[in-house]
Design an enzyme around this catalytic site. Structure first.
Site, PDB file in Angstrom:
ATOM      1  N   ALA A 178       2.748  -2.454  25.544  1.00 36.57           N
ATOM      2  CA  ALA A 178       1.999  -3.668  25.185  1.00 36.57           C
ATOM      3  C   ALA A 178       2.888  -4.898  25.314  1.00 36.57           C
ATOM      4  O   ALA A 178       2.425  -5.969  25.733  1.00 36.57           O
ATOM      5  CB  ALA A 178       1.493  -3.540  23.748  1.00 36.57           C
ATOM      6  N   GLY A 225      -2.504  -0.327  21.866  1.00 35.67           N
ATOM      7  CA  GLY A 225      -1.524   0.437  21.091  1.00 35.67           C
ATOM      8  C   GLY A 225      -2.125   1.283  19.998  1.00 35.67           C
ATOM      9  O   GLY A 225      -1.582   1.388  18.895  1.00 35.67           O
ATOM     10  N   THR A 226      -3.266   1.914  20.309  1.00 28.12           N
ATOM     11  CA  THR A 226      -3.851   2.812  19.318  1.00 28.12           C
ATOM     12  C   THR A 226      -4.323   4.095  19.981  1.00 28.12           C
ATOM     13  O   THR A 226      -4.803   4.092  21.108  1.00 28.12           O
ATOM     14  CB  THR A 226      -5.031   2.154  18.564  1.00 28.12           C
ATOM     15  N   CYS A 280       3.364  -2.058 -13.436  1.00 32.46           N
ATOM     16  CA  CYS A 280       2.734  -3.386 -13.591  1.00 32.46           C
ATOM     17  C   CYS A 280       3.178  -3.973 -14.923  1.00 32.46           C
ATOM     18  O   CYS A 280       3.602  -3.234 -15.825  1.00 32.46           O
ATOM     19  CB  CYS A 280       1.218  -3.197 -13.561  1.00 32.46           C
ATOM     20  N   CYS A 287       1.387  -4.821 -17.131  1.00 36.64           N
ATOM     21  CA  CYS A 287       0.548  -4.247 -18.199  1.00 36.64           C
ATOM     22  C   CYS A 287       0.982  -2.821 -18.527  1.00 36.64           C
ATOM     23  O   CYS A 287       0.413  -2.163 -19.396  1.00 36.64           O
ATOM     24  CB  CYS A 287      -0.931  -4.242 -17.756  1.00 36.64           C
ATOM     25  N   HIS A 289      -6.785  -1.749   7.311  1.00 35.42           N
ATOM     26  CA  HIS A 289      -6.182  -0.704   6.480  1.00 35.42           C
ATOM     27  C   HIS A 289      -5.220  -1.255   5.444  1.00 35.42           C
ATOM     28  O   HIS A 289      -4.337  -0.543   4.970  1.00 35.42           O
ATOM     29  CB  HIS A 289      -5.459   0.310   7.385  1.00 35.42           C
TER      30      HIS A 289
END
Ligand code: BV8
Ligand code: ZN
Length: 249
Positions: A236, A192-193, A153, A155, A124
């Site tokens: 975890a 951990g999800t 940016c 630009c 992600h």
């Protein structure tokens, strides 16, 4: 903390290719709120999916840019925790014995890399990377909070966070590498999800159809808890170090 079943220990010892999918729960003990808890204080009135979409940025680029920049600065103060360290140590142990170990992360904080994990696949994207909407230039930003939102940016274009929003495709290279790592592994670990966000959530199903041994480490039950071979309930930062120490010494 739950004890480590002998059969799981044996499966970890026998695994020639381990693939680990991590989510926000791995970074929770580094003080980073999980995605579902991410909105506290002034952000509490928002649903993450209202902010983590292209439409949200289109509608209010200043608000969305602020949220991501605040998270980036919060991440800058965070340090890897024992869960990150255990995964890096597990990878070293695997590679020293000529076996493979791949981390697929949904997290955007880069704490795995900071802990020493190598070849991490960022499904992600990353909070540190910001991309210009005009010239597509991508830069890593490790400085203080941006003075203006959204940042500009060189630009003159508007820059957005280099993360994958809901409704956006995952980077093809990351998705391809992840698919290969899921197909090739003989032990798939979900840590951990909440196992809800697609297409990452489908990797487990892919592993199950291949007869791959599967382990979940999570604080709360999830939709996969009843289908994996082992589902260890707890932090975890406590379970992973115990598991790695019990096998790799
Ligand atoms: C896409 C970056 C094609 C931004 C994120 C079916 C197929 C394909 C797509 C979909 C589908 N169904 C729906 C979709 C669309 C959508 C989706 O999945 N929606 C969900 C809500 C159903 N998916 C997408 O849009 C993806 N793109 O598929 O492209 C496409 C294109 C157009 C239209 C359709 C399809 C893109 C998804 C990526 C979104 N971006 N992050 C940002 O960070 O701001 S996702 C974001 O949320 C996080 O990165 C993370 O991945 C996710 C949250 O999940 P978790 O990491 O699991 O965090 P969570 O808080 O949920 O859970 C933490 C867990 O840890 C908890 O269970 C807790 O108990 C546990 N825990 C807490 N502390 C600890 C702990 N465990 C252990 N120890 C602890 N100490
Ligand atoms: Zn530009």
């Amino acid at each position: 903390m739950e004890s480590i079943p002998d059969e799981l220990r044996a499966a970890v010892h026998a695994a020639r290719h381990v693939t680990v999918l991590t989510g926000a729960g791995v970074s929770a003990e580094s003080g980073l709120p999980t995605f579902r808890d991410a909105l506290t204080g002034s952000w509490a009135k928002f649903d993450p999916q209202e902010l983590a979409t292209p439409a949200a940025f289109q509608r209010n680029p200043e608000r969305v840019s602020r949220w991501y920049d605040e998270r980036r600065c919060h991440c800058a103060a965070a340090r890897p925790n024992a869960a990150h360290a255990a995964l890096a140590a597990w990878q070293t142990w695997q590679e020293r014995r000529g076996a493979r170990f791949v981390v697929l992360t949904q997290n955007v904080d880069r704490l795995h890399q900071l802990a020493g994990s190598r070849n991490v696949i960022e499904l992600h994207g990353s909070l540190w990377v910001w991309r210009c909407l005009d010239c597509n230039a991508e830069n890593e930003e490790h400085g203080p909070a941006f003075p203006i939102h959204p940042p500009r940016c060189a630009c003159g274009g508007v820059r957005r966070p280099g993360v994958v929003w809901f409704g956006e495709n995952l980077p093809l290279a990351a998705l391809t590498a992840a698919q290969e790592a899921v197909e090739a592994c003989d032990l798939f670990v979900s840590v951990g999800t909440s196992a809800l966000v697609e297409p990452a959530a489908s990797f487990l199903g892919e592993a199950l159809t291949r007869g791959t041994r599967t382990l979940e480490v999570n604080l709360e039950p999830t939709p996969i808890s009843s289908v994996v071979d082992w589902s260890l309930r707890g932090r975890a930062g406590a379970i992973l170090p115990a598991l790695v120490a019990s096998v790799a010494g």
